[in-house]
Each structure stands twice: as structure tokens, then as C-alpha cells.
Design a protein around this motif. Structure first.
Motif, PDB file in Angstrom:
ATOM      1  N   GLU A 263       0.822  -1.207   0.000  1.00 56.96           N
ATOM      2  CA  GLU A 263       0.000   0.000   0.000  1.00 56.96           C
ATOM      3  C   GLU A 263       0.854   1.253   0.000  1.00 56.96           C
ATOM      4  O   GLU A 263       0.441   2.307  -0.450  1.00 56.96           O
ATOM      5  CB  GLU A 263      -0.924  -0.024   1.220  1.00 56.96           C
ATOM      6  CG  GLU A 263      -1.902   1.138   1.262  1.00 56.96           C
ATOM      7  CD  GLU A 263      -2.875   1.021   2.411  1.00 56.96           C
ATOM      8  OE1 GLU A 263      -2.960  -0.073   2.978  1.00 56.96           O
ATOM      9  OE2 GLU A 263      -3.534   2.002   2.732  1.00 56.96           O
TER      10      GLU A 263
ATOM     11  N   LYS B 187     -11.568   3.278  -3.888  1.00 56.15           N
ATOM     12  CA  LYS B 187     -10.454   4.221  -3.785  1.00 56.15           C
ATOM     13  C   LYS B 187      -9.477   3.928  -4.917  1.00 56.15           C
ATOM     14  O   LYS B 187      -9.202   2.757  -5.214  1.00 56.15           O
ATOM     15  CB  LYS B 187      -9.757   4.084  -2.434  1.00 56.15           C
ATOM     16  CG  LYS B 187     -10.668   4.352  -1.242  1.00 56.15           C
ATOM     17  CD  LYS B 187      -9.953   4.086   0.071  1.00 56.15           C
ATOM     18  CE  LYS B 187     -10.893   4.280   1.260  1.00 56.15           C
ATOM     19  NZ  LYS B 187     -10.222   3.964   2.549  1.00 56.15           N
TER      20      LYS B 187
ATOM     21  N   LYS C 177      -8.492   0.270  -4.309  1.00 56.84           N
ATOM     22  CA  LYS C 177      -8.664  -0.348  -2.988  1.00 56.84           C
ATOM     23  C   LYS C 177     -10.154  -0.333  -2.683  1.00 56.84           C
ATOM     24  O   LYS C 177     -10.778   0.736  -2.661  1.00 56.84           O
ATOM     25  CB  LYS C 177      -7.876   0.414  -1.929  1.00 56.84           C
ATOM     26  CG  LYS C 177      -8.040  -0.171  -0.528  1.00 56.84           C
ATOM     27  CD  LYS C 177      -6.973   0.324   0.441  1.00 56.84           C
ATOM     28  CE  LYS C 177      -7.049   1.806   0.689  1.00 56.84           C
ATOM     29  NZ  LYS C 177      -6.132   2.229   1.796  1.00 56.84           N
ATOM     30  N   ALA C 178     -10.714  -1.514  -2.485  1.00 54.71           N
ATOM     31  CA  ALA C 178     -12.151  -1.617  -2.229  1.00 54.71           C
ATOM     32  C   ALA C 178     -12.434  -2.881  -1.435  1.00 54.71           C
ATOM     33  O   ALA C 178     -11.595  -3.789  -1.338  1.00 54.71           O
ATOM     34  CB  ALA C 178     -12.922  -1.629  -3.551  1.00 54.71           C
ATOM     35  N   ASP C 179     -13.633  -2.937  -0.864  1.00 60.94           N
ATOM     36  CA  ASP C 179     -14.037  -4.155  -0.162  1.00 60.94           C
ATOM     37  C   ASP C 179     -14.099  -5.308  -1.150  1.00 60.94           C
ATOM     38  O   ASP C 179     -14.461  -5.133  -2.317  1.00 60.94           O
ATOM     39  CB  ASP C 179     -15.406  -3.958   0.493  1.00 60.94           C
ATOM     40  CG  ASP C 179     -15.350  -2.963   1.647  1.00 60.94           C
ATOM     41  OD1 ASP C 179     -14.300  -2.907   2.322  1.00 60.94           O
ATOM     42  OD2 ASP C 179     -16.341  -2.236   1.852  1.00 60.94           O
ATOM     43  N   GLN C 180     -13.755  -6.504  -0.644  1.00 58.81           N
ATOM     44  CA  GLN C 180     -13.730  -7.660  -1.532  1.00 58.81           C
ATOM     45  C   GLN C 180     -15.109  -7.932  -2.124  1.00 58.81           C
ATOM     46  O   GLN C 180     -15.235  -8.309  -3.285  1.00 58.81           O
ATOM     47  CB  GLN C 180     -13.227  -8.887  -0.766  1.00 58.81           C
ATOM     48  CG  GLN C 180     -12.931 -10.077  -1.660  1.00 58.81           C
ATOM     49  CD  GLN C 180     -12.235 -11.186  -0.902  1.00 58.81           C
ATOM     50  OE1 GLN C 180     -12.094 -11.116   0.316  1.00 58.81           O
ATOM     51  NE2 GLN C 180     -11.798 -12.206  -1.604  1.00 58.81           N
TER      52      GLN C 180
ATOM     53  N   LYS D 181     -18.470  -8.279   3.710  1.00 58.22           N
ATOM     54  CA  LYS D 181     -17.666  -7.622   2.680  1.00 58.22           C
ATOM     55  C   LYS D 181     -16.255  -8.191   2.575  1.00 58.22           C
ATOM     56  O   LYS D 181     -15.606  -8.048   1.540  1.00 58.22           O
ATOM     57  CB  LYS D 181     -17.603  -6.121   2.953  1.00 58.22           C
ATOM     58  CG  LYS D 181     -18.984  -5.456   2.853  1.00 58.22           C
ATOM     59  CD  LYS D 181     -18.889  -3.956   3.005  1.00 58.22           C
ATOM     60  CE  LYS D 181     -20.271  -3.315   2.839  1.00 58.22           C
ATOM     61  NZ  LYS D 181     -20.216  -1.843   2.944  1.00 58.22           N
TER      62      LYS D 181
ATOM     63  N   GLU E 221     -10.934  -4.817   2.922  1.00 67.47           N
ATOM     64  CA  GLU E 221     -10.411  -4.141   1.727  1.00 67.47           C
ATOM     65  C   GLU E 221      -9.270  -4.928   1.089  1.00 67.47           C
ATOM     66  O   GLU E 221      -8.439  -5.525   1.785  1.00 67.47           O
ATOM     67  CB  GLU E 221      -9.918  -2.734   2.081  1.00 67.47           C
ATOM     68  CG  GLU E 221     -11.029  -1.736   2.359  1.00 67.47           C
ATOM     69  CD  GLU E 221     -10.489  -0.333   2.542  1.00 67.47           C
ATOM     70  OE1 GLU E 221      -9.336  -0.194   3.015  1.00 67.47           O
ATOM     71  OE2 GLU E 221     -11.205   0.631   2.216  1.00 67.47           O
TER      72      GLU E 221
ATOM     73  N   PRO F 223     -11.797  -6.675  -6.931  1.00 65.41           N
ATOM     74  CA  PRO F 223     -12.946  -6.504  -6.039  1.00 65.41           C
ATOM     75  C   PRO F 223     -14.263  -6.648  -6.806  1.00 65.41           C
ATOM     76  O   PRO F 223     -14.350  -6.322  -7.994  1.00 65.41           O
ATOM     77  CB  PRO F 223     -12.763  -5.080  -5.498  1.00 65.41           C
ATOM     78  CG  PRO F 223     -11.294  -4.827  -5.579  1.00 65.41           C
ATOM     79  CD  PRO F 223     -10.837  -5.557  -6.796  1.00 65.41           C
TER      80      PRO F 223
END
Length: 504
Positions: free
Chosen positions: A380, A402, A414-417, A423, A426, A453
Motif C-alpha cells: 500500500e 479508492k 482499494k475496495a471491499d472484496q 464484505k 479491503e 474486487p
């Protein structure tokens, strides 16, 4: 009121002459113009031909034109105008007239001055009428200093009217005084006439100014056209040469636009009344196309340079090497936006960069990424700034993605799975460029989306392969456009036709 009108038009003439002379001083195109001598504009009223200095044939008319002397290649203004008829007669003394004046109580000298003044006013008015709309005479005034022009008029008067050359106190004011008065009367009349408008046209000097301005603009535009034409056919060898060519063509284009802007101002001012013909702007489509191609080529080469720079970091992970090679493939896909003349340079630079990247050894300790792993294999910390976008499909609760860019200038999200509960936390993934999906079938694309994601599948997946490519291109453009570091890359992808959505 009449003297005021004369003064006004004379003032117009003086201002016009100053402006045109300023234009002459800075315009080589006009400095080669030659005008006919003063003898072509003066004529004795009682003669059937021109004065002795201007016996060369010239038909009446007021349509000055330009032609070239093929021996000296010098522009010459050949005015087909009739000369101004100077009507001066020698005063005959009479004892009878002297007696009459004495009987009437009028001094002979006072009467002579009165007659002379009336004659001078008559000559001035005739000279003014002769000068109105006379562009040939206007050119003579512009190209000849005022003092020199009046001296030439005096010389012509002395040559053609012998009685003015007689010395003696009998001539009122003396010989020199008479020549001075007559030449001044002619000059004043001409100046007043040249500044007098001739509706619907402007005054003669204004017409000449318009004509000269058009010649200057036309010459300058053609000169820039020639320079741009030469530059547009020059083949670029390397990035430095590309940058120089682009800069030179941009400079020429900037100068051309400045001239066009000035033309719009001046032409409206100079030809509004006379409805002059517009200045023809030489076509520049080929030069403009080459400039656009060089701009695209320059941007491609800058990205190639960035790929080389990124490949120099050690250790080189497998994922990064793969991403760099994909970037070079995308640059190859942008080559159709270039002209054929720029293809060899782009091809060589991209091929050399690809060979250099492929020859690099990968980090042996770099593990192969696990597509089912939720861990951040990219790190990250590589993304310095995240930009947040919220989406609402109407079928699920709003969700957030994101987006940012890593050191390889790749789009990272970057996001929730999963979009709905649970969820799954991330995950961070590199989003493949739309060109990756170009040759994939529908099921293959679904397989790619499974590594990302769920939000990506929800936004990009359509009922067909083409529809999916279009929706994915639109999504990629939306996300990447929010990342400042990727805006230039997005612009290049748009020009290269990488995006397959309806806007491309």
C-alpha cells in the motif's frame, strides 16, 4: 467651415502617412516598391502632352497597379493617372489697368496680392479634387519625404514656367516666394484630398494602408507556411530531434495565430467601408497534422523514457516487469495516431525499451502472487494518495472505490472484496488497462474480474464481450481520470483509441 474641413483631412493624411511609413520601415516586402517620379503627376494646362520630364505614354484613369521589372525584380507602382493640370499665366502689365486702379483708389500692390491669393486658393481646391481617391499619388507621398517632394514640385514649376524664373522686384514676393507659394498650394491641396473619404470607400491613404497591410500579412503567412512545410517533411531520429521539431512547429504555429489575430483586428478596421477582399490564408492542414503527430510521438517517447527509468529500480519483481512490458504494448497500440513519417522513430524507441526490459533479470526471491489472497502484494505504501469515488447502481447499497497510482504509473484500486455483507475487508489490486481485454472472450474477461474486487464486476460486466469492453473502458477512464498522475496517460490512451466505449 471649409478651412476646418481642409485641416481635418490634412490631419488624417499626416496620421495615415506616419502609420504607413512605420509599416514600410519594418516590412521588407514593401521596401522594394518603386513609385513614378513627380513629373508623372504634373501637367501644364495649355499643353497637349505631359511635361518634358514625363512624356512617356500613360493613359488616363485612376487604377494603380503593380508589376515587376524582370531585370531588377523590383516591384513598381505603375499608376495610370492623368497629371494635375497647373494653370498659371504670366501677368501682363497694362497702363490702362494701373490708371483704373488709381481712379478707384486701390493700390496696385494690394490688388496684385488679392489676385495672387485667389489664384492660390483656386489651385489648392483643384489639387484637392485631383488627389481624392488617387492611390498612386498616395504612394508617392508615402515613399517620398515631404520636404523632398515639395522641392521636386518647385523644380518642376521653375522648369515649365519660365517667367517664374525671372528675377526682379516686379514679381510679387520675388521669384523664390512665388515658387514657394505655388508648391505649398499644390502640396496642401494634395494632402487635403488624400485624406478625404470617397464613400463607400475610405480615403486614398486608407486604401493604400489596407492594400499594404494585406501584402505584408500575405507575405508573412506564406513565409511561415514555407518554414512549416520544410519542418513537416523532416524525419525525426531520436527524442531530442522530436522535441526540437515539435518546438519549432509550435513556434511557427504560434506566430501564424498571432498574425491571424492581428489580421482580424486590422482588416475589420481598414476594409469595413470599402469591402476589401479577404486575405487568403495558405492551407496548413499537412503542417497541423504533423504537429499533432509530433505531440503524440513526444508523449509516447516520454512514457518510454519513464518505463526505462522504472526498470532501473532493483530488485525488479515479476509483477513490475510484466506491468512495464504491458505499458510498452499499450504504447505500440497508440502508433496509429501517428503519421507514417513518425512510425520508425516510435517503433525503434519502443522496441529498444522492450528489449532492455526483457533482458533484465527478475528478483529470484519475488514470490508469484496468489490471486485468491487478500494480502496487498503491491504494498500500500507504493500509492502516495488515494482518491475516493462512491458508486450507486440502484440495485445495491452505495459502495466506495479508492483509486491511485503506483510507481509504475498503473491504476491501483482499494475496495471491499464484496459489495454486500460479509464484505471481507479491503483488498488492493492493479487494474489492467482496457487493451488487455481487447482479444479476450467473455468468459476470459469474467475470469480477470474475479481477481478484482466485486465492485469492478458489478460496474463493468455486461451481457456481451463488446458491451463488457465498452463498460470496462468507461469505468477505467472514470477511475484513472481522478488520479493526477495518470491524466496524461489517459489522454494518450484516448488519442490512441485504446478505450472501446462509445466516447472513443
Amino acid at each position: 467651415m471649409e478651412p476646418r474641413k481642409v485641416m481635418d483631412t490634412m490631419l488624417v493624411s499626416r496620421v495615415r502617412i506616419l502609420y504607413i511609413r512605420s509599416l514600410l520601415a519594418r516590412s521588407p516586402e514593401l521596401q522594394s516598391i518603386k513609385v513614378s517620379p513627380i513629373e508623372r503627376f504634373l501637367e501644364k494646362s495649355n499643353s497637349t502632352s505631359r511635361s518634358r520630364g514625363s512624356s512617356r505614354g500613360s493613359s488616363p484613369g485612376r487604377s494603380p497597379g503593380y508589376h515587376h521589372d524582370h531585370g531588377s525584380r523590383v516591384a513598381l507602382m505603375d499608376e495610370n493617372v492623368h497629371g494635375f493640370k497647373v494653370n498659371i499665366k504670366q501677368e501682363k502689365k497694362s497702363k490702362f489697368s494701373s490708371i483704373v486702379l488709381k481712379l478707384r483708389g486701390i493700390e496696385e500692390e494690394t490688388w496684385r496680392q488679392h489676385v495672387t491669393g485667389g489664384k492660390l486658393r483656386e489651385i489648392t481646391e483643384e489639387a484637392k479634387a485631383f488627389a481624392i481617391g488617387n492611390k498612386a499619388l498616395a504612394a508617392l507621398f508615402v515613399h517620398t519625404p515631404a520636404g523632398e517632394l515639395q522641392r521636386q514640385i518647385r523644380a518642376w514649376l521653375a522648369e515649365n514656367f519660365d517667367f517664374l524664373s525671372v528675377t526682379g522686384g516686379d514679381v510679387a514676393g520675388g521669384t523664390t516666394g512665388q515658387l514657394e507659394l505655388l508648391s505649398t498650394a499644390i502640396m496642401d491641396g494634395w494632402m487635403a484630398g488624400l485624406g478625404t473619404a470617397q464613400p463607400p470607400s475610405t480615403d486614398a491613404l486608407g486604401q493604400l494602408l489596407s492594400e499594404y497591410s494585406k501584402r505584408v500579412y500575405t507575405s508573412q503567412l506564406q513565409h511561415l507556411k514555407d518554414i512549416a512545410g520544410t519542418l513537416a517533411t523532416e524525419e525525426a531520429d531520436d527524442p531530442v530531434h522530436v522535441s526540437k521539431l515539435r518546438s519549432a512547429l509550435e513556434s511557427v504555429d504560434h506566430k501564424r495565430r498571432k498574425i491571424m489575430q492581428q489580421m482580424r483586428i486590422d482588416t475589420a478596421l481598414l476594409t469595413k467601408e470599402e469591402g476589401g477582399s479577404p486575405i487568403r490564408n495558405p492551407p496548413t492542414a499537412a503542417e497541423d497534422a504533423r504537429l499533432a503527430s509530433l505531440i503524440s510521438l513526444d508523449n509516447i517517447l516520454k512514457q518510454v523514457k519513464e518505463v526505462i527509468k522504472q526498470s532501473s529500480t532493483r530488485p525488479l519483481r515479476k509483477s513490475k516487469k510484466k506491468a512495464l512490458l504491458e505499458s510498452l504494448d499499450d504504447l505500440l497500440a497508440q502508433m496509429p495516431s501517428l503519421l507514417d513519417i513518425d512510425h520508425p522513430c516510435a517503433q525503434k524507441q519502443i522496441t529498444d525499451a522492450r528489449n532492455a526490459v526483457e533482458s533484465l533479470q527478475e528478483d529470484p526471491d519475488d514470490p508469484a502472487p496468489d490471486p485468491n489472497s487478500n494480502s496487498n502484494t503491491l504494498g500500500e505504501s507504493e500509492v502516495s494518495q488515494w482518491n475516493v469515488l462512491q458508486f450507486n447502481t440502484g440495485t445495491t447499497a452505495p459502495f466506495i472505490i479508492k483509486c491511485g497510482a503506483n510507481s509504475s504509473c498503473e491504476l491501483v484500486i482499494k475496495a471491499d472484496q464484496r459489495v454486500q455483507e460479509p464484505k471481507g475487508g479491503e483488498v488492493i489490486r492493479v487494474v489492467p488497462r482496457p487493451s488487455v481485454l481487447a482479444e479476450m472472450g467473455f468468459e476470459e474477461m469474467k475470469g480477470v474480474f474475479e481477481q478484482l474486487p466485486e465492485a469492478v464486476s458489478l460496474l463493468a460486466l455486461a451481457r456481451s464481450a463488446d458491451g463488457t469492453r465498452a463498460r470496462y473502458s468507461r469505468l477505467y477512464r472514470t477511475l484513472a481520470s481522478k488520479v493526477p498522475a495518470l491524466k496524461e496517460i489517459v489522454a494518450e490512451m484516448e488519442r490512441g483509441g485504446v478505450f472501446k466505449d462509445v466516447r472513443s
